[in-house]
Design an enzyme around this catalytic site. Sequence first.
Site, mmCIF file in Angstrom:
data_model
loop_
_atom_site.group_PDB
_atom_site.id
_atom_site.type_symbol
_atom_site.label_atom_id
_atom_site.label_comp_id
_atom_site.label_asym_id
_atom_site.label_seq_id
_atom_site.Cartn_x
_atom_site.Cartn_y
_atom_site.Cartn_z
ATOM 1 N N GLU A 75 38.236 47.902 39.530
ATOM 2 C CA GLU A 75 39.439 48.054 40.353
ATOM 3 C C GLU A 75 39.075 48.132 41.841
ATOM 4 O O GLU A 75 39.755 47.551 42.688
ATOM 5 C CB GLU A 75 40.219 49.294 39.924
ATOM 6 C CG GLU A 75 41.584 49.414 40.552
ATOM 7 C CD GLU A 75 42.556 48.328 40.124
ATOM 8 O OE1 GLU A 75 43.016 47.573 41.010
ATOM 9 O OE2 GLU A 75 42.866 48.237 38.930
ATOM 10 N N GLU A 83 40.606 41.491 47.367
ATOM 11 C CA GLU A 83 41.949 41.221 47.888
ATOM 12 C C GLU A 83 42.007 41.417 49.403
ATOM 13 O O GLU A 83 42.622 40.617 50.109
ATOM 14 C CB GLU A 83 42.977 42.110 47.206
ATOM 15 C CG GLU A 83 43.278 41.706 45.791
ATOM 16 C CD GLU A 83 44.334 42.580 45.134
ATOM 17 O OE1 GLU A 83 44.749 43.594 45.730
ATOM 18 O OE2 GLU A 83 44.741 42.233 44.004
#
Length: 134
Positions: free
Chosen positions: A77, A84
């Site tokens: 994560e 991102e």
Amino acid sequence: MAKSASEPRRFPALLRQRAASFGHAFRGVAAALRSEVHLQFHAAATVAVLGLGWYFGLERWEWALVALAVGLVWSLELVNTAIEAVVNLVSPEYHPLAGRAKDVAAGAVLAGAVAALAVGLLVFGPRIWALLGA
């Protein structure tokens, strides 16, 4: 006398640099926790899993499996969040390759979460099943 570049670093300076690196890492995790809803969900799930593990009195090897599964999902994560951010920085406009990079990173998190779910079902499933009297 000035030190040459080939002289070894002094231990206290190296220790300070290592401590600073941990500080940067903890700030990164804290920033991700503040901004990423999925990571907040994983944090809540981690607390629940730790509570269940304590309640059911897991064996050491079971704790090891749970710790690896939790660490895997958190790591994926955090890497997804970093990917991102970098993709958004270098490609603020939509680009198919940027979208693919984000999708693949999210897919890695999904694969890790499915593996962690399998560990959870194998470790906790029989105990929860027995607790429910089924």
